[in-house]
Scaffold this motif. Structure first.
Motif, PDB file in Angstrom:
ATOM      1  N   ALA A 243     -16.236  13.475  -2.428  1.00 10.75           N
ATOM      2  CA  ALA A 243     -16.367  12.062  -2.051  1.00 10.75           C
ATOM      3  C   ALA A 243     -15.066  11.343  -2.344  1.00 10.75           C
ATOM      4  N   GLY A 244     -14.678  10.464  -1.468  1.00  7.26           N
ATOM      5  CA  GLY A 244     -13.445   9.707  -1.695  1.00  7.26           C
ATOM      6  C   GLY A 244     -13.242   8.656  -0.613  1.00  7.26           C
ATOM      7  N   SER A 245     -12.249   7.812  -0.826  1.00 10.50           N
ATOM      8  CA  SER A 245     -11.913   6.766   0.146  1.00 10.50           C
ATOM      9  C   SER A 245     -11.535   7.429   1.476  1.00 10.50           C
ATOM     10  N   THR A 246     -11.377   6.642   2.510  1.00  8.05           N
ATOM     11  CA  THR A 246     -11.030   7.232   3.807  1.00  8.05           C
ATOM     12  C   THR A 246      -9.707   8.001   3.709  1.00  8.05           C
ATOM     13  N   ALA A 247      -8.744   7.468   2.960  1.00  4.24           N
ATOM     14  CA  ALA A 247      -7.453   8.171   2.827  1.00  4.24           C
ATOM     15  C   ALA A 247      -7.635   9.473   2.049  1.00  4.24           C
ATOM     16  N   MET A 249     -10.282  11.299   1.984  1.00 13.16           N
ATOM     17  CA  MET A 249     -10.946  12.269   2.867  1.00 13.16           C
ATOM     18  C   MET A 249      -9.924  12.891   3.834  1.00 13.16           C
ATOM     19  N   ILE A 250      -9.054  12.046   4.364  1.00  8.70           N
ATOM     20  CA  ILE A 250      -8.035  12.547   5.302  1.00  8.70           C
ATOM     21  C   ILE A 250      -7.122  13.545   4.588  1.00  8.70           C
ATOM     22  N   ASP A 251      -6.704  13.187   3.371  1.00  6.67           N
ATOM     23  CA  ASP A 251      -5.828  14.088   2.606  1.00  6.67           C
ATOM     24  C   ASP A 251      -6.547  15.407   2.325  1.00  6.67           C
ATOM     25  N   TRP A 252      -7.838  15.315   2.001  1.00  6.72           N
ATOM     26  CA  TRP A 252      -8.599  16.530   1.675  1.00  6.72           C
ATOM     27  C   TRP A 252      -8.599  17.490   2.875  1.00  6.72           C
ATOM     28  N   VAL A 253      -8.834  16.944   4.061  1.00  7.16           N
ATOM     29  CA  VAL A 253      -8.859  17.797   5.267  1.00  7.16           C
ATOM     30  C   VAL A 253      -7.480  18.422   5.488  1.00  7.16           C
ATOM     31  N   GLY A 254      -6.425  17.609   5.339  1.00  7.51           N
ATOM     32  CA  GLY A 254      -5.059  18.114   5.537  1.00  7.51           C
ATOM     33  C   GLY A 254      -4.702  19.223   4.556  1.00  7.51           C
ATOM     34  N   GLU A 255      -5.149  19.056   3.302  1.00 13.04           N
ATOM     35  CA  GLU A 255      -4.782  20.049   2.276  1.00 13.04           C
ATOM     36  C   GLU A 255      -5.632  21.310   2.363  1.00 13.04           C
TER      37      GLU A 255
END
Ligand code: 13P
Ligand code: SF4
Length: 332
Positions: A243-247, A249-255
């Motif tokens: 769970a996390g802010s929209t940013a 979440m985006i970073d999680w997908v990228g990493e």
């Protein structure tokens, strides 16, 4: 397709390199309809020394087509401080435009539709906050940025979903009031020993997700990774993988580059993230934020042509609200 007129052909040429970035999420026919506005907006920005800040929930033609800076609420606030432009156009909702104005009072801040509100911001007034202060004397008030400037002005410090726990703990007290998102408050409470008194506001988008939805996504999409926004109910956050802010979440997908992912948040974000992560399959339950969707290429163009609608905040409110936002930005 019929013969394109000269203007559209020129606009398609001028926007060809932008289209390369979004062609996996916007079909060519749709781009043909967008190209003229995108081209005009990008020229207007230069003429007026304007920049566009766009929240992660904006549609891909705005997010990738005309935005200069994209981000979550925290990033947009930080970027507003440093923006050198004469004009800041907020492609987002009203509280975001107000926050930009608080942090960059010299710039003209405009929003294409003043009705782009937020169910959280609507859930509480400055008088409610004054009453809470009387009811809980001495307890600091931490206010989510998804509120009006008048509510921020009655608060001690602001927070976003990206820094809520840090902000709460930065105060060094055993108990805080956290407004107005009940679920964000409950989700933060699970991660800290600080006692949190919550308000009953909810985000009309995130409150719709349930733990049953997650069970169904997992059953129907084997191996899917579930990311949830902390505005979701606690049982949803608990059942998610992250769970996390929209940013965040985006970073999680990228990493992590998951094979399959579902983002439990506003659905335009999946389009935006999919454009830069072609190897990931996005399962897409579509929950739209009607307020974010009030912003369109058409009204962005009109806003830049007419320099409307300008956001202004009475000085007495702005000075106190700015203090709460700046105190948040100082938390490392
Ligand atoms: P963040 O982008 O800060 O996570 O906020 C989500 C939201 O709902 C903004 O309206
Ligand atoms: Fe407000 Fe929720 Fe829409 Fe964000 S998604 S602007 S929190 S209603």
């Amino acid at each position: 397709m019929g013969v394109l007129d000269l203007k559209t052909t020129k606009a398609l040429q001028n926007t060809a390199s932008i289209y390369e970035r979004v062609k996996s999420v916007i079909p060519p026919m749709e781009w043909t309809a967008f190209a003229e506005d995108i081209d005009a907006i990008n020229q207007l920005k230069q003429q007026k020394n304007a920049i566009i800040l766009a929240h992660n929930y904006q549609t891909p033609e705005i997010f990738h087509g005309v935005a200069d800076i994209q981000g979550d609420s925290l990033a947009l606030a930080r970027e507003a401080v440093n923006a050198k432009a004469d004009v800041i156009l907020m492609a987002g909702v009203h509280f975001m435009a107000e926050t930009a104005k608080l942090l960059n009072p010299k710039a003209k801040v405009i929003i294409p539709d003043t009705k782009a509100g937020c169910s959280l911001a609507e859930s509480i007034t400055a008088d409610d906050v004054k009453l809470l202060r009387k009811t809980y004397p001495g307890v600091p008030i931490v206010t989510y940025v998804n509120t009006s400037a008048a509510v921020k002005a009655e608060s001690d410090i602001c927070c976003t979903s990206g820094n809520a726990k840090k902000v709460v703990e930065s105060l060094g007290v055993p108990e805080v009031i956290m407004l107005p998102d009940e679920y964000l408050a409950q989700n933060v409470a699970k991660e800290t020993s600080v006692k949190i008194i919550a308000w009953k506001g909810h985000c009309e988008v995130h409150e719709r997700f349930t733990a049953n939805d997650i069970e169904l996504f997992r059953k129907q999409n084997p191996g899917v990774i579930v990311l949830a926004h902390p505005e979701c109910p606690p049982e949803v956050v608990e059942a998610a993988d992250f769970a996390g802010s929209t940013a965040h979440m985006i970073d999680w997908v990228g990493e992590h580059k998951p094979k399959r992912v579902v983002l439990l948040t506003e659905c335009s974000m999946s389009d935006n993230v999919a454009a830069s992560n072609p190897a990931t399959e996005f399962v897409r339950p579509c929950q739209l934020c009607p307020h974010m969707k009030r912003i369109t290429l058409g009204n962005i163009r009109h806003a830049l042509e007419t320099m409307t609608h300008e956001v202004s905040i009475p000085a007495e409110v702005a000075d106190r609200a700015r203090r709460a936002v700046e105190r948040m930005l100082a938390v490392k």
